[in-house]
Motif scaffolding. Structure first.
Motif, mmCIF file in Angstrom:
data_model
loop_
_atom_site.group_PDB
_atom_site.id
_atom_site.type_symbol
_atom_site.label_atom_id
_atom_site.label_comp_id
_atom_site.label_asym_id
_atom_site.label_seq_id
_atom_site.Cartn_x
_atom_site.Cartn_y
_atom_site.Cartn_z
ATOM 1 N N ASN A 1 22.758 3.654 54.746
ATOM 2 C CA ASN A 1 21.953 2.983 53.725
ATOM 3 C C ASN A 1 22.102 3.660 52.367
ATOM 4 O O ASN A 1 22.103 3.001 51.322
ATOM 5 N N PHE A 2 22.229 4.997 52.409
ATOM 6 C CA PHE A 2 22.373 5.726 51.147
ATOM 7 C C PHE A 2 23.655 5.316 50.422
ATOM 8 O O PHE A 2 23.682 5.178 49.203
ATOM 9 N N THR A 3 24.737 5.138 51.237
ATOM 10 C CA THR A 3 26.005 4.749 50.613
ATOM 11 C C THR A 3 25.935 3.344 50.034
ATOM 12 O O THR A 3 26.764 2.971 49.203
ATOM 13 N N LYS A 4 24.946 2.562 50.473
ATOM 14 C CA LYS A 4 24.823 1.190 49.986
ATOM 15 C C LYS A 4 23.904 1.077 48.761
ATOM 16 O O LYS A 4 23.729 0.003 48.204
ATOM 17 N N ILE A 5 23.287 2.211 48.417
ATOM 18 C CA ILE A 5 22.412 2.179 47.244
ATOM 19 C C ILE A 5 23.244 1.878 46.000
ATOM 20 O O ILE A 5 24.264 2.509 45.744
ATOM 21 N N VAL A 6 22.839 0.908 45.243
ATOM 22 C CA VAL A 6 23.600 0.487 44.071
ATOM 23 C C VAL A 6 23.256 1.382 42.882
ATOM 24 O O VAL A 6 22.100 1.466 42.463
ATOM 25 N N ARG A 7 24.265 2.074 42.343
ATOM 26 C CA ARG A 7 24.062 2.906 41.169
ATOM 27 C C ARG A 7 23.967 2.012 39.927
ATOM 28 O O ARG A 7 24.526 0.903 39.894
ATOM 29 N N PRO A 8 23.297 2.461 38.890
ATOM 30 C CA PRO A 8 23.121 1.625 37.687
ATOM 31 C C PRO A 8 24.436 1.176 37.058
ATOM 32 O O PRO A 8 24.515 0.097 36.495
ATOM 33 N N GLN A 9 25.517 2.022 37.178
ATOM 34 C CA GLN A 9 26.780 1.675 36.520
ATOM 35 C C GLN A 9 27.524 0.554 37.250
ATOM 36 O O GLN A 9 28.400 -0.084 36.670
ATOM 37 N N PHE A 10 27.186 0.324 38.533
ATOM 38 C CA PHE A 10 27.929 -0.642 39.322
ATOM 39 C C PHE A 10 27.406 -2.062 39.089
ATOM 40 O O PHE A 10 26.210 -2.278 38.896
ATOM 41 N N GLU A 11 28.313 -3.018 39.137
ATOM 42 C CA GLU A 11 27.938 -4.418 38.956
ATOM 43 C C GLU A 11 28.427 -5.230 40.155
ATOM 44 O O GLU A 11 29.427 -4.879 40.793
ATOM 45 N N PRO A 12 27.726 -6.316 40.469
ATOM 46 C CA PRO A 12 28.172 -7.153 41.592
ATOM 47 C C PRO A 12 29.440 -7.921 41.228
ATOM 48 O O PRO A 12 29.498 -8.602 40.207
ATOM 49 N N ILE A 13 30.445 -7.756 42.060
ATOM 50 C CA ILE A 13 31.683 -8.525 41.920
ATOM 51 C C ILE A 13 32.012 -9.045 43.322
ATOM 52 O O ILE A 13 32.284 -8.244 44.225
ATOM 53 N N PHE B 1 29.707 -4.205 45.107
ATOM 54 C CA PHE B 1 29.419 -3.667 43.778
ATOM 55 C C PHE B 1 30.550 -2.736 43.342
ATOM 56 O O PHE B 1 31.003 -1.881 44.114
ATOM 57 N N PHE B 2 30.980 -2.885 42.092
ATOM 58 C CA PHE B 2 32.096 -2.107 41.561
ATOM 59 C C PHE B 2 31.768 -1.582 40.162
ATOM 60 O O PHE B 2 30.907 -2.112 39.469
#
Length: 228
Positions: free
Chosen positions: A98-110, A114-115
């Motif tokens: 779950n931690f690896t799936k946490i979306v960081r603020p810099q990432f955007e949904p593509i 998220f990238f």
């Protein structure tokens, strides 16, 4: 003389009567003793011996039962500890995932993931890997054509490092994020050609992949998860 004879006769008669009475008492005593008295006595001795043996074994049996109880309790404690360790490991795995799936603020949904796309700064491949990790992500791999099209639509004409490489084994392209064989490859015409035997890292340019030398400075694409 006559008186003596009478006295002896009386004594003899008294003795005979005494013997009769003694015999009568003996017969009476015999009648009071059971005929199987000796057999019963033998059985009683056997029972007494068995009872003594059983009493002797009581401490041994008790000690054995206590040992079995202690072993059973130890086995239960081990089983409980094993189950707790298994559940703890599963929980940690779930939390880690779950931690690896946490979306960081810099990432955007593509597409479905998220990238992060850095088109400003350029890095060699090793620095690109560490830069994505410092952001809490991984240098990107691509899972299918649909995802490649979605990412390409966000890019300019610059060259971007991917996490796909064959640095560990020639011809065996792996994902840096998952450590597994790359799910999807779309090579440019004539690629991979491994020029000078030193092109071990994969770049994305114009929506296609090309093997290149890992020391070159290119822009980067990071992903937020490590599933691909």
């Amino acid at each position: 003389m006559e008186d003596q004879q009478k006295s002896l006769g009386a004594q003899l008669e008294a003795q005979i009567n005494a013997e009769k009475e003694q015999k009568s008492q003996l017969e009476g005593f015999k009648k009071t003793i059971p005929e199987n008295f000796e057999e019963r006595l033998t059985k009683m001795e056997v029972q007494q011996t068995s009872l003594q043996e059983a009493l002797r074994r009581i401490p041994e049996d008790l000690e054995g039962r206590m040992d079995r109880m202690e072993k059973h309790e130890t086995d239960i404690q081990k089983d409980i500890q094993t189950r707790m360790d298994t559940q703890r490991a599963a929980l940690l795995d779930t939390l880690s995932l779950n931690f690896t799936k946490i979306v960081r603020p810099q990432f955007e949904p593509i597409g479905s993931r998220f990238f992060y796309i850095d088109s400003k700064y350029a890095y060699n491949w090793n620095t690109a890997v560490s830069t994505c990790r410092e952001m809490g992500g991984y240098i990107a791999s691509v899972k299918d054509q649909e995802e490649l099209d979605a990412i390409t639509a966000k890019l300019d004409n610059k060259r971007y490092w991917l996490g796909i490489n064959n640095r560990a084994s020639k011809g065996n392209y792996l994902s840096e994020a998952s450590g597994k064989k790359a799910q999807f490859l779309k090579w440019r015409s004539g690629e991979p050609n491994n020029i000078e035997g030193n092109e071990r890292c994969v770049e994305l340019v114009g929506g296609e992949m090309n093997d290149d030398m890992c020391f070159r400075n290119l822009h980067i694409i990071c992903q937020s998860d490590n599933e691909v």
